[in-house]
Write a protein that holds these residues in place. Structure first.
Motif, short mmCIF file in Angstrom:
data_model
loop_
_atom_site.label_atom_id
_atom_site.label_comp_id
_atom_site.label_asym_id
_atom_site.label_seq_id
_atom_site.Cartn_x
_atom_site.Cartn_y
_atom_site.Cartn_z
N GLY A 206 79.40 44.54 50.15
CA GLY A 206 78.32 43.85 51.02
C GLY A 206 76.99 43.60 50.58
O GLY A 206 75.81 43.66 51.19
N THR A 207 77.05 43.51 49.27
CA THR A 207 75.79 43.25 48.46
C THR A 207 75.23 41.93 48.40
O THR A 207 76.02 41.20 47.99
CB THR A 207 75.60 44.01 47.11
N ALA A 208 74.06 41.65 48.97
CA ALA A 208 73.37 40.34 48.48
C ALA A 208 73.21 39.98 47.08
O ALA A 208 73.10 40.92 46.18
CB ALA A 208 72.12 39.96 49.36
N MET A 209 73.37 38.93 46.52
CA MET A 209 73.17 38.46 45.02
C MET A 209 72.36 37.10 44.93
O MET A 209 72.48 36.27 45.77
CB MET A 209 74.35 38.32 44.55
N ILE A 210 71.36 37.17 44.13
CA ILE A 210 70.80 36.01 43.44
C ILE A 210 71.45 35.94 42.28
O ILE A 210 71.20 36.76 40.99
CB ILE A 210 69.14 36.32 43.39
N LEU A 211 72.01 34.84 41.95
CA LEU A 211 72.61 34.23 40.84
C LEU A 211 71.92 33.36 39.95
O LEU A 211 71.82 32.14 40.59
CB LEU A 211 74.21 33.76 41.22
N ILE A 212 71.32 33.48 38.94
CA ILE A 212 70.48 32.63 38.15
C ILE A 212 71.22 32.06 37.21
O ILE A 212 71.71 32.87 36.38
CB ILE A 212 69.17 33.27 37.82
N THR A 213 71.25 30.75 37.01
CA THR A 213 72.02 30.22 35.93
C THR A 213 71.45 28.71 35.61
O THR A 213 71.08 28.00 36.63
CB THR A 213 73.69 30.06 36.32
N HIS A 214 72.06 27.92 34.49
CA HIS A 214 71.72 26.73 34.41
C HIS A 214 73.35 25.93 34.34
O HIS A 214 73.20 24.65 34.48
CB HIS A 214 71.03 26.49 33.01
N ASN A 215 74.09 26.89 34.83
CA ASN A 215 75.62 26.12 34.94
C ASN A 215 75.81 25.84 36.20
O ASN A 215 76.07 26.79 37.17
CB ASN A 215 76.48 27.25 34.38
N LEU A 216 75.94 24.52 36.51
CA LEU A 216 76.10 24.03 38.00
C LEU A 216 77.56 24.41 38.57
O LEU A 216 77.68 24.69 39.88
CB LEU A 216 75.86 22.62 38.17
N GLY A 217 78.54 24.24 37.59
CA GLY A 217 79.83 24.86 37.90
C GLY A 217 79.88 26.14 38.62
O GLY A 217 80.59 26.46 39.56
N VAL A 218 79.26 27.26 38.08
CA VAL A 218 79.02 28.60 38.62
C VAL A 218 78.61 28.61 40.04
O VAL A 218 79.27 29.09 40.84
CB VAL A 218 78.13 29.29 37.55
N VAL A 219 77.51 28.19 40.28
CA VAL A 219 76.93 27.93 41.74
C VAL A 219 77.95 27.33 42.67
O VAL A 219 77.97 27.68 43.80
CB VAL A 219 75.55 27.46 41.75
N ALA A 220 78.61 26.28 42.22
CA ALA A 220 79.40 25.44 43.05
C ALA A 220 80.30 26.27 43.63
O ALA A 220 80.64 26.27 44.63
CB ALA A 220 79.98 24.34 42.47
N ARG A 221 80.93 27.31 42.75
CA ARG A 221 82.17 28.15 43.13
C ARG A 221 81.70 29.43 43.76
O ARG A 221 82.28 30.07 44.88
CB ARG A 221 82.89 28.62 41.70
N TYR A 222 80.63 30.09 43.65
CA TYR A 222 80.23 31.43 44.03
C TYR A 222 79.15 31.51 44.96
O TYR A 222 78.99 32.53 45.59
CB TYR A 222 79.59 32.20 42.68
N ALA A 223 77.97 30.44 44.88
CA ALA A 223 77.00 30.56 45.67
C ALA A 223 77.10 29.74 47.13
O ALA A 223 77.84 28.76 47.21
CB ALA A 223 75.74 30.03 45.20
N SER A 224 76.63 30.32 48.28
CA SER A 224 76.49 29.85 49.44
C SER A 224 75.30 28.57 49.58
O SER A 224 75.62 27.66 50.47
CB SER A 224 76.66 30.69 50.54
N ARG A 225 74.55 28.95 49.04
CA ARG A 225 73.25 28.31 49.11
C ARG A 225 72.67 28.24 47.87
O ARG A 225 72.57 29.12 46.74
CB ARG A 225 72.09 29.06 50.07
N VAL A 226 72.08 27.04 47.42
CA VAL A 226 71.60 27.00 46.12
C VAL A 226 69.94 26.32 46.11
O VAL A 226 69.47 25.59 46.88
CB VAL A 226 72.30 25.48 45.41
N ILE A 227 69.36 27.04 45.18
CA ILE A 227 67.92 26.57 45.02
C ILE A 227 67.72 25.88 43.41
O ILE A 227 68.10 26.46 42.63
CB ILE A 227 66.97 27.82 45.04
#
Length: 339
Positions: A206-227
């Protein structure tokens, strides 16, 4: 869902001989409990500096947080003393750094680096901490965990070291994990394993996460919201679906068009973003992306656009562009935008 982290007008500068580098320029966003938020942008856009600012790890000098609030679990982290922040780091907020070989201590065993955190934050005895350390290595998929506790970082592969970093980040069951380019320098197969592992741990704990990356493919699969960040500022924010299927900033559109796609016809070339990122010394007075933007108008060169909500979009979708409302018509269908 309750807000866990609220970043308000966070501003971080670095004072150099050449001038003031505005590395993070008044960014604001929030993270809910259990949410995975992706922060994307090219190198030098302020992603990592914003994370280090939250953690209170900006080197002073030359860096300094000059304005803003970081409200975590009801308290402003920027008002805490160094001793108070040390209790927050590792305990309430875990961090996975970019390069595990430079983040892990080369002269301490893996076991000692794990048990130190457990003894410090959870007041465990040496034997209990050692047992828990072995459990953590097993949790992140490292076989023969008890034996590997005696290894030094150089005895492990890059993927194994990154798993150790994740084990350290989750060791005290933090409420938030900040993962700064957690798959840098790993091959594609290991990248996928690490990201699946992190998502699984986030869901399980149940841990929140900030996923910092330059890989758009990564956030498309794993993040619910994108900045999306550019030149120290947030230039677009929305759900992953909004960002990928209906981008409202030309920079976001450029990032999407420069990513290879499996559904693209053979022979279609990628479109790089022309030009270079701006010098972060002395910004202001215009849109920072305007010199690289094919859709720029006179207003872009004379006024700085603010982050504003896109009309008739639910949930909220924000963009800092004078032409955000017109962009879909300028580029064609949403699919053509790279969705």
């Amino acid at each position: 869902m309750a807000k866990l982290l609220e970043v308000n007008n966070l501003t971080t500068h670095f004072y150099t001989d050449n001038g003031v580098v505005e590395a993070v320029d008044g960014i604001s966003y929030s993270v809910d409990e259990g949410e995975i938020v992706g922060i994307v942008g090219e190198s030098g856009c302020g992603k990592s500096v914003s994370a280090l600012s939250i953690m209170g790890l900006i080197p002073d000098p030359p860096g300094k947080i000059v304005a803003g609030e970081v409200i975590f679990d009801g308290q402003d982290l920027l008002q805490l003393s160094n001793a108070q922040m040390r209790k927050v780091r590792g305990n309430d907020i875990g961090m996975v750094f970019q390069e595990p070989m430079t983040s892990l201590n080369p002269v301490l065993t893996i076991g000692r680096q794990l048990t130190e955190t457990l003894e410090l934050h959870l007041n465990m005895s040496a034997s209990a901490a050692s047992q828990r350390a072995a459990e953590l290595l097993g949790l992140v998929g490292i076989p023969d965990a008890e034996r590997r506790l005696k290894d030094y970082p150089h005895q492990m592969s890059g993927g194994m070291r990154q798993r150790v970093m994740i084990a350290m980040a989750v060791s005290c069951n933090p409420k938030l994990i900040i993962a700064d380019e957690p798959t840098t320098a790993l091959d594609m197969t290991i990248q996928a394993q690490i990201l699946e592992l992190m998502q699984g741990l986030s869901n399980e704990l149940g841990t929140a996460m900030i996923l910092i990356t330059h890989n758009l493919g990564v956030v498309a699969r794993y993040a619910s919201r994108v900045i999306v960040m550019y030149a120290g500022s947030i230039i677009e924010e929305g759900t992953a679906r909004q960002i990928y299927y209906n981008p409202r900033h030309p920079y976001t559109l450029g990032l999407l068009r420069s990513v290879p796609r499996l559904d693209e016809e053979e022979g279609v070339k990628l479109e790089p973003i022309e030009g270079l990122p701006p010098n972060l010394i002395g910004l202001g007075g215009s849109c920072n992306f305007a010199p690289r933007c094919r859709y720029a108008i006179d207003q872009c060169l004379t006024e700085t656009p603010m982050l504003q909500a896109i009309r008739e979009e639910t949930p909220p979708h924000h963009a800092a562009c004078w032409r955000s409302e017109d962009l879909p018509n300028l580029v064609g269908s949403p699919a053509a935008a790279g969705g």
